[in-house]
Every structure is written in structure tokens, then in C-alpha cells.
Design a protein around this motif. Structure first.
Motif, PDB file in Angstrom:
ATOM      1  N   ARG A   1       0.843  -1.208  -0.083  1.00 22.32           N
ATOM      2  CA  ARG A   1       0.085  -0.023  -0.178  1.00 22.32           C
ATOM      3  C   ARG A   1       1.008   1.321   0.063  1.00 22.32           C
ATOM      4  O   ARG A   1       2.105   1.277   0.480  1.00 22.32           O
ATOM      5  CB  ARG A   1      -1.091  -0.008   1.190  1.00 22.32           C
ATOM      6  CG  ARG A   1      -1.880  -1.272   1.231  1.00 22.32           C
ATOM      7  CD  ARG A   1      -2.504  -1.268   2.486  1.00 22.32           C
ATOM      8  NE  ARG A   1      -1.840  -0.660   4.044  1.00 22.32           N
ATOM      9  CZ  ARG A   1      -1.068  -1.664   4.638  1.00 22.32           C
ATOM     10  NH1 ARG A   1      -1.015  -3.005   4.349  1.00 22.32           N
ATOM     11  NH2 ARG A   1      -0.542  -1.290   5.880  1.00 22.32           N
ATOM     12  N   GLU A   2       0.147   2.503  -0.437  1.00 23.89           N
ATOM     13  CA  GLU A   2       0.882   3.674  -0.308  1.00 23.89           C
ATOM     14  C   GLU A   2       1.425   4.058   0.937  1.00 23.89           C
ATOM     15  O   GLU A   2       0.880   3.442   2.106  1.00 23.89           O
ATOM     16  CB  GLU A   2      -0.263   4.662  -0.924  1.00 23.89           C
ATOM     17  CG  GLU A   2       0.366   6.076  -1.054  1.00 23.89           C
ATOM     18  CD  GLU A   2      -0.910   7.202  -1.391  1.00 23.89           C
ATOM     19  OE1 GLU A   2      -0.401   8.203  -1.694  1.00 23.89           O
ATOM     20  OE2 GLU A   2      -1.962   6.861  -1.397  1.00 23.89           O
ATOM     21  N   HIS A   3       2.414   4.493   1.077  1.00 21.01           N
ATOM     22  CA  HIS A   3       3.465   5.172   2.122  1.00 21.01           C
ATOM     23  C   HIS A   3       3.850   3.909   3.213  1.00 21.01           C
ATOM     24  O   HIS A   3       4.374   4.323   4.167  1.00 21.01           O
ATOM     25  CB  HIS A   3       2.225   5.981   3.195  1.00 21.01           C
ATOM     26  CG  HIS A   3       1.614   7.069   2.387  1.00 21.01           C
ATOM     27  ND1 HIS A   3       2.468   8.167   1.980  1.00 21.01           N
ATOM     28  CD2 HIS A   3       0.585   7.489   2.223  1.00 21.01           C
ATOM     29  CE1 HIS A   3       1.792   9.018   1.323  1.00 21.01           C
ATOM     30  NE2 HIS A   3       0.374   8.660   1.227  1.00 21.01           N
ATOM     31  N   MET A   4       3.918   2.851   2.595  1.00 23.16           N
ATOM     32  CA  MET A   4       4.680   1.705   3.215  1.00 23.16           C
ATOM     33  C   MET A   4       6.355   2.045   3.196  1.00 23.16           C
ATOM     34  O   MET A   4       6.583   2.514   2.162  1.00 23.16           O
ATOM     35  CB  MET A   4       4.158   0.173   2.794  1.00 23.16           C
ATOM     36  CG  MET A   4       2.769  -0.088   3.129  1.00 23.16           C
ATOM     37  SD  MET A   4       2.665  -1.870   2.352  1.00 23.16           S
ATOM     38  CE  MET A   4       2.600  -2.820   3.883  1.00 23.16           C
ATOM     39  N   GLY A   5       6.829   1.941   4.207  1.00 21.05           N
ATOM     40  CA  GLY A   5       8.300   1.719   4.151  1.00 21.05           C
ATOM     41  C   GLY A   5       8.943   0.491   3.282  1.00 21.05           C
ATOM     42  O   GLY A   5       8.360  -0.444   3.403  1.00 21.05           O
ATOM     43  N   VAL A   6       9.984   0.658   2.747  1.00 18.77           N
ATOM     44  CA  VAL A   6      10.708  -0.120   1.898  1.00 18.77           C
ATOM     45  C   VAL A   6      11.824  -0.358   2.509  1.00 18.77           C
ATOM     46  O   VAL A   6      12.705   0.424   2.665  1.00 18.77           O
ATOM     47  CB  VAL A   6      10.841   0.027   0.442  1.00 18.77           C
ATOM     48  CG1 VAL A   6      11.450  -0.817  -0.424  1.00 18.77           C
ATOM     49  CG2 VAL A   6       9.413   0.462  -0.380  1.00 18.77           C
ATOM     50  N   ILE A   7      12.334  -1.677   3.017  1.00 16.64           N
ATOM     51  CA  ILE A   7      13.448  -1.786   3.760  1.00 16.64           C
ATOM     52  C   ILE A   7      14.184  -3.129   3.078  1.00 16.64           C
ATOM     53  O   ILE A   7      13.716  -4.148   2.763  1.00 16.64           O
ATOM     54  CB  ILE A   7      12.919  -2.372   5.269  1.00 16.64           C
ATOM     55  CG1 ILE A   7      11.915  -1.632   5.953  1.00 16.64           C
ATOM     56  CG2 ILE A   7      14.263  -2.751   6.256  1.00 16.64           C
ATOM     57  CD1 ILE A   7      12.417  -0.348   6.133  1.00 16.64           C
ATOM     58  N   GLY A   8      15.703  -2.926   3.041  1.00 17.02           N
ATOM     59  CA  GLY A   8      16.362  -3.788   2.621  1.00 17.02           C
ATOM     60  C   GLY A   8      16.392  -5.010   3.511  1.00 17.02           C
ATOM     61  O   GLY A   8      16.519  -5.097   4.556  1.00 17.02           O
ATOM     62  N   ALA A   9      17.365  -6.122   3.034  1.00 15.66           N
ATOM     63  CA  ALA A   9      17.456  -7.352   3.888  1.00 15.66           C
ATOM     64  C   ALA A   9      18.213  -6.950   4.871  1.00 15.66           C
ATOM     65  O   ALA A   9      18.434  -7.723   6.001  1.00 15.66           O
ATOM     66  CB  ALA A   9      17.849  -8.454   2.903  1.00 15.66           C
ATOM     67  N   ASP A  10      19.212  -5.958   4.952  1.00 13.95           N
ATOM     68  CA  ASP A  10      20.028  -5.529   6.015  1.00 13.95           C
ATOM     69  C   ASP A  10      19.162  -4.640   6.999  1.00 13.95           C
ATOM     70  O   ASP A  10      20.035  -3.915   8.020  1.00 13.95           O
ATOM     71  CB  ASP A  10      21.208  -4.693   5.271  1.00 13.95           C
ATOM     72  CG  ASP A  10      20.674  -3.706   4.431  1.00 13.95           C
ATOM     73  OD1 ASP A  10      19.743  -3.527   4.172  1.00 13.95           O
ATOM     74  OD2 ASP A  10      21.864  -3.181   3.832  1.00 13.95           O
ATOM     75  N   GLY A  11      17.934  -4.390   6.808  1.00 11.46           N
ATOM     76  CA  GLY A  11      17.287  -3.322   7.717  1.00 11.46           C
ATOM     77  C   GLY A  11      17.328  -1.873   7.576  1.00 11.46           C
ATOM     78  O   GLY A  11      16.645  -1.161   8.297  1.00 11.46           O
ATOM     79  N   VAL A  12      17.925  -1.663   6.409  1.00  7.19           N
ATOM     80  CA  VAL A  12      18.113  -0.217   6.095  1.00  7.19           C
ATOM     81  C   VAL A  12      16.980   0.205   5.164  1.00  7.19           C
ATOM     82  O   VAL A  12      16.510  -0.522   4.284  1.00  7.19           O
ATOM     83  CB  VAL A  12      19.555  -0.041   5.241  1.00  7.19           C
ATOM     84  CG1 VAL A  12      19.518   1.304   4.883  1.00  7.19           C
ATOM     85  CG2 VAL A  12      20.687  -0.370   6.157  1.00  7.19           C
ATOM     86  N   HIS A  13      16.452   1.577   5.537  1.00 10.75           N
ATOM     87  CA  HIS A  13      15.362   1.978   5.034  1.00 10.75           C
ATOM     88  C   HIS A  13      15.719   2.459   3.396  1.00 10.75           C
ATOM     89  O   HIS A  13      16.924   3.241   3.336  1.00 10.75           O
ATOM     90  CB  HIS A  13      14.727   3.347   5.576  1.00 10.75           C
ATOM     91  CG  HIS A  13      13.792   4.055   4.794  1.00 10.75           C
ATOM     92  ND1 HIS A  13      12.439   3.771   5.011  1.00 10.75           N
ATOM     93  CD2 HIS A  13      13.842   5.133   4.237  1.00 10.75           C
ATOM     94  CE1 HIS A  13      11.637   4.605   4.353  1.00 10.75           C
ATOM     95  NE2 HIS A  13      12.337   5.301   4.015  1.00 10.75           N
ATOM     96  N   LEU A  14      14.838   2.254   2.556  1.00  5.25           N
ATOM     97  CA  LEU A  14      15.387   2.379   1.097  1.00  5.25           C
ATOM     98  C   LEU A  14      14.473   3.549   0.615  1.00  5.25           C
ATOM     99  O   LEU A  14      14.972   4.129  -0.301  1.00  5.25           O
ATOM    100  CB  LEU A  14      15.264   1.167   0.374  1.00  5.25           C
ATOM    101  CG  LEU A  14      15.676   1.432  -1.262  1.00  5.25           C
ATOM    102  CD1 LEU A  14      17.210   1.629  -1.258  1.00  5.25           C
ATOM    103  CD2 LEU A  14      15.473  -0.023  -1.953  1.00  5.25           C
ATOM    104  N   GLY A  15      12.988   3.473   0.858  1.00 10.56           N
ATOM    105  CA  GLY A  15      12.325   4.453   0.164  1.00 10.56           C
ATOM    106  C   GLY A  15      10.684   4.037   0.847  1.00 10.56           C
ATOM    107  O   GLY A  15      10.787   3.433   1.752  1.00 10.56           O
ATOM    108  N   THR A  16      10.025   4.881   0.482  1.00 10.83           N
ATOM    109  CA  THR A  16       8.637   4.812   0.736  1.00 10.83           C
ATOM    110  C   THR A  16       7.745   4.770  -0.523  1.00 10.83           C
ATOM    111  O   THR A  16       7.965   5.259  -1.681  1.00 10.83           O
ATOM    112  CB  THR A  16       7.920   6.161   1.292  1.00 10.83           C
ATOM    113  OG1 THR A  16       9.018   6.305   2.357  1.00 10.83           O
ATOM    114  CG2 THR A  16       6.587   6.259   1.710  1.00 10.83           C
ATOM    115  N   VAL A  17       6.900   3.635  -0.451  1.00 10.23           N
ATOM    116  CA  VAL A  17       5.663   3.390  -1.481  1.00 10.23           C
ATOM    117  C   VAL A  17       5.048   4.368  -1.918  1.00 10.23           C
ATOM    118  O   VAL A  17       4.318   5.026  -1.106  1.00 10.23           O
ATOM    119  CB  VAL A  17       4.968   2.015  -1.103  1.00 10.23           C
ATOM    120  CG1 VAL A  17       3.961   1.724  -2.300  1.00 10.23           C
ATOM    121  CG2 VAL A  17       5.917   0.817  -1.028  1.00 10.23           C
ATOM    122  N   ASP A  18       4.964   4.709  -3.387  1.00 12.24           N
ATOM    123  CA  ASP A  18       4.070   5.698  -3.755  1.00 12.24           C
ATOM    124  C   ASP A  18       2.781   4.791  -4.115  1.00 12.24           C
ATOM    125  O   ASP A  18       1.897   5.165  -4.333  1.00 12.24           O
ATOM    126  CB  ASP A  18       4.767   6.598  -4.764  1.00 12.24           C
ATOM    127  CG  ASP A  18       3.871   7.682  -5.579  1.00 12.24           C
ATOM    128  OD1 ASP A  18       3.448   8.560  -4.671  1.00 12.24           O
ATOM    129  OD2 ASP A  18       3.633   7.561  -6.455  1.00 12.24           O
TER     130      ASP A  18
END
Length: 83
Positions: A8-25
Motif C-alpha cells: 500500500r501507499e506510504h509503506m516503508g521499503v526496507i532492505g534485507a539489511d534493515g536499512v530504509h530504502l524508500g517509501t511506496v508511492d
């Protein structure tokens, strides 16, 4: 692959290493489009642009996060500019 309808919109996108990569548009076809505000600026320093990631990188969707099967750095290497 995870069911894309769970993303869904505004979900955080997190890498396998736990690092925030972006936010879903939004999800568009077989790609996740990230918000402009969370995407990197262009090399010329101009404003940020939408970037996309292939849905195939999604390992799981849990709560308000999309977890990837790749590290954030690896996923950023496959960013594609989106409109």
C-alpha cells in the motif's frame, strides 16, 4: 513473489539489511514506484524523481513495511527512473 495487493501507499521499503530504502508511492505493473521525497536526487543536484524497483525483490510484506530480499545498497543499484 509476494501478492502485490498487500503493498500500500506510504509503506516503508526496507532492505534485507534493515536499512530504509524508500517509501511506496504506488504499485504499477510489476514494479514498486517510490515517492519522490525519498528518492535520490539526480547527479546534477536537481530535484528528486520517482524511482522503481522490481516486485521480484520483495521478500515479504509485514505491517507497514515491504522487506526486500536484497540489501538496500544492492536494490538501489537496480533503481529505474519512473515517471
Amino acid at each position: 513473489m509476494t501478492d502485490s495487493s498487500a503493498i500500500r501507499e506510504h509503506m516503508g521499503v526496507i532492505g534485507a539489511d534493515g536499512v530504509h530504502l524508500g517509501t511506496v508511492d504506488r504499485v504499477e505493473g510489476d514494479k514498486i514506484i517510490l515517492t519522490k521525497s525519498d528518492s535520490p536526487q539526480a547527479e546534477d543536484g536537481q530535484g528528486a524523481r520517482h524511482h522503481s524497483l522490481p516486485l521480484g525483490l520483495v521478500a515479504e510484506v509485514e505491517g507497514d513495511e515491504v522487506r526486500l530480499s536484497a540489501t538496500a545498497a544492492t536494490a538501489a543499484e537496480v533503481f529505474e527512473e519512473a515517471e
